[in-house]
Design a protein around this motif. Structure first.
Motif, PDB file in Angstrom:
ATOM      1  N   LYS A  12       0.774  -1.258  -0.141  1.00 53.92           N
ATOM      2  CA  LYS A  12      -0.176  -0.145  -0.249  1.00 53.92           C
ATOM      3  C   LYS A  12       0.764   1.216  -0.037  1.00 53.92           C
ATOM      4  O   LYS A  12       0.623   2.178  -0.763  1.00 53.92           O
ATOM      5  N   LEU A  13       1.807   1.333   1.021  1.00 51.91           N
ATOM      6  CA  LEU A  13       2.909   2.532   0.957  1.00 51.91           C
ATOM      7  C   LEU A  13       3.583   2.702  -0.571  1.00 51.91           C
ATOM      8  O   LEU A  13       3.847   3.903  -0.793  1.00 51.91           O
ATOM      9  N   GLU A  19      -3.800  11.010  -4.553  1.00 54.93           N
ATOM     10  CA  GLU A  19      -5.361  11.523  -4.089  1.00 54.93           C
ATOM     11  C   GLU A  19      -5.478  10.556  -2.702  1.00 54.93           C
ATOM     12  O   GLU A  19      -5.949  11.107  -2.008  1.00 54.93           O
ATOM     13  N   GLU A  20      -4.915   9.300  -2.770  1.00 55.12           N
ATOM     14  CA  GLU A  20      -4.939   8.719  -1.451  1.00 55.12           C
ATOM     15  C   GLU A  20      -4.397   9.255  -0.515  1.00 55.12           C
ATOM     16  O   GLU A  20      -4.805   9.324   0.834  1.00 55.12           O
ATOM     17  N   LEU A  21      -3.242   9.728  -0.918  1.00 56.90           N
ATOM     18  CA  LEU A  21      -2.560  10.728   0.300  1.00 56.90           C
ATOM     19  C   LEU A  21      -3.134  11.782   0.787  1.00 56.90           C
ATOM     20  O   LEU A  21      -3.155  12.053   2.000  1.00 56.90           O
ATOM     21  N   GLN A  27      -8.301  12.507   6.759  1.00 55.26           N
ATOM     22  CA  GLN A  27      -8.255  11.796   7.768  1.00 55.26           C
ATOM     23  C   GLN A  27      -7.549  11.865   9.048  1.00 55.26           C
ATOM     24  O   GLN A  27      -8.182  11.839  10.350  1.00 55.26           O
ATOM     25  N   TYR A  28      -6.379  12.327   8.873  1.00 49.07           N
ATOM     26  CA  TYR A  28      -5.582  12.557  10.130  1.00 49.07           C
ATOM     27  C   TYR A  28      -5.440  14.108  10.660  1.00 49.07           C
ATOM     28  O   TYR A  28      -4.675  14.553  11.237  1.00 49.07           O
ATOM     29  N   ALA A  37       1.532  16.843  -1.994  1.00 48.86           N
ATOM     30  CA  ALA A  37       1.266  15.632  -2.088  1.00 48.86           C
ATOM     31  C   ALA A  37       2.199  14.755  -3.146  1.00 48.86           C
ATOM     32  O   ALA A  37       2.624  13.819  -3.020  1.00 48.86           O
ATOM     33  N   THR A  38       2.146  15.845  -4.417  1.00 46.37           N
ATOM     34  CA  THR A  38       2.888  15.367  -5.277  1.00 46.37           C
ATOM     35  C   THR A  38       4.229  14.989  -4.938  1.00 46.37           C
ATOM     36  O   THR A  38       5.136  13.944  -5.446  1.00 46.37           O
ATOM     37  N   LYS A  39       5.019  16.010  -4.169  1.00 45.68           N
ATOM     38  CA  LYS A  39       6.502  15.832  -3.805  1.00 45.68           C
ATOM     39  C   LYS A  39       6.539  14.756  -2.787  1.00 45.68           C
ATOM     40  O   LYS A  39       7.604  13.966  -3.066  1.00 45.68           O
TER      41      LYS A  39
END
Length: 87
Positions: A12-13, A19-21, A27-28, A37-39
């Protein structure tokens, strides 16, 4: 730890999308931009992630701090802390 679960977490990682990140950040209760997020995804893709490798996690966090900023590094670290039990 169950090797099957470890393999699933690592997979998963290693396949996490931008998008998931962003969803995990929400969520957090962290705010990260699309560019951040891209970086982060690019940093994660720079090496094959093994959640049990503490030295690798420290390297990745250092890259996030250097390439983005300290606040984002702390946020990513908070998300990764859920895997501390496997170290």
């Amino acid at each position: 730890m169950n090797p099957f679960i470890l393999q699933m977490v690592n997979h998963k990682l290693n396949t996490l999308t931008k998008e998931e990140l962003i969803q995990y950040a929400k969520q957090y209760q962290f705010k990260i931009s699309d560019a951040q997020a891209t970086k982060i995804i690019a940093i994660l893709r720079s090496e094959r992630i093994d959640v049990t490798n503490k030295a690798q996690r420290e390297r990745i966090l250092a890259k996030v701090k250097q390439q983005i900023d300290a606040k984002t590094e702390k946020q990513v670290n908070e998300m990764l802390k859920q895997y501390d039990q496997y170290l």
